[in-house]
Scaffold this motif. Structure first.
Motif, PDB file in Angstrom:
ATOM      1  N   LEU A   1     -22.338 -13.940 -16.988  1.00 53.03           N
ATOM      2  CA  LEU A   1     -22.591 -12.996 -15.899  1.00 53.03           C
ATOM      3  C   LEU A   1     -21.947 -13.486 -14.601  1.00 53.03           C
TER       4      LEU A   1
ATOM      5  N   TYR B   1     -18.242 -12.829 -14.692  1.00 47.18           N
ATOM      6  CA  TYR B   1     -17.949 -11.418 -14.436  1.00 47.18           C
ATOM      7  C   TYR B   1     -18.117 -11.079 -12.959  1.00 47.18           C
TER       8      TYR B   1
ATOM      9  N   PHE C   1     -17.962 -10.104 -19.602  1.00 46.60           N
ATOM     10  CA  PHE C   1     -18.921  -8.998 -19.674  1.00 46.60           C
ATOM     11  C   PHE C   1     -18.936  -8.402 -21.075  1.00 46.60           C
TER      12      PHE C   1
ATOM     13  N   ALA D   1     -23.529  -4.273 -14.892  1.00 49.42           N
ATOM     14  CA  ALA D   1     -22.207  -4.505 -14.306  1.00 49.42           C
ATOM     15  C   ALA D   1     -22.228  -4.279 -12.797  1.00 49.42           C
TER      16      ALA D   1
ATOM     17  N   ALA E   1     -24.407  -7.107 -11.042  1.00 45.63           N
ATOM     18  CA  ALA E   1     -24.111  -8.492 -11.407  1.00 45.63           C
ATOM     19  C   ALA E   1     -24.039  -9.442 -10.208  1.00 45.63           C
TER      20      ALA E   1
END
Length: 75
Positions: A11, A14, A23, A61, A64
């Motif tokens: 994470l 990403y 991810f 996403a 994050a």
């Protein structure tokens, strides 16, 4: 992607580097669990469960960077 990377590290990669492969690995690791939980909560409606699963990962996403700010690792 190194299999030894834990979820928090993936994470972080990403969020900080835009590492889409990190991810994708998170999704690969958890998609079945998320889908199964959604399917149970939505009384077996496969279409709604698929939509809910997609929303979970879309939200992950998007959030994050905020989530990474709160992750602490202990070695």
């Amino acid at each position: 992607m190194n299999e030894k990377n834990d979820d928090a590290e993936l994470l972080r990669q990403y969020a900080r580097e835009g590492a889409n492969d990190a991810f994708a690995e998170l999704v690969r690791r958890h998609v079945n669990l998320v889908y199964s939980a959604a399917l149970r909560q939505l009384n077996g409606d496969a279409h709604l469960a698929a939509d809910a699963t997609q929303l979970v990962f879309t939200d992950l996403a998007r959030k994050a960077p905020l989530l990474c700010a709160g992750i602490t690792t202990y070695s």
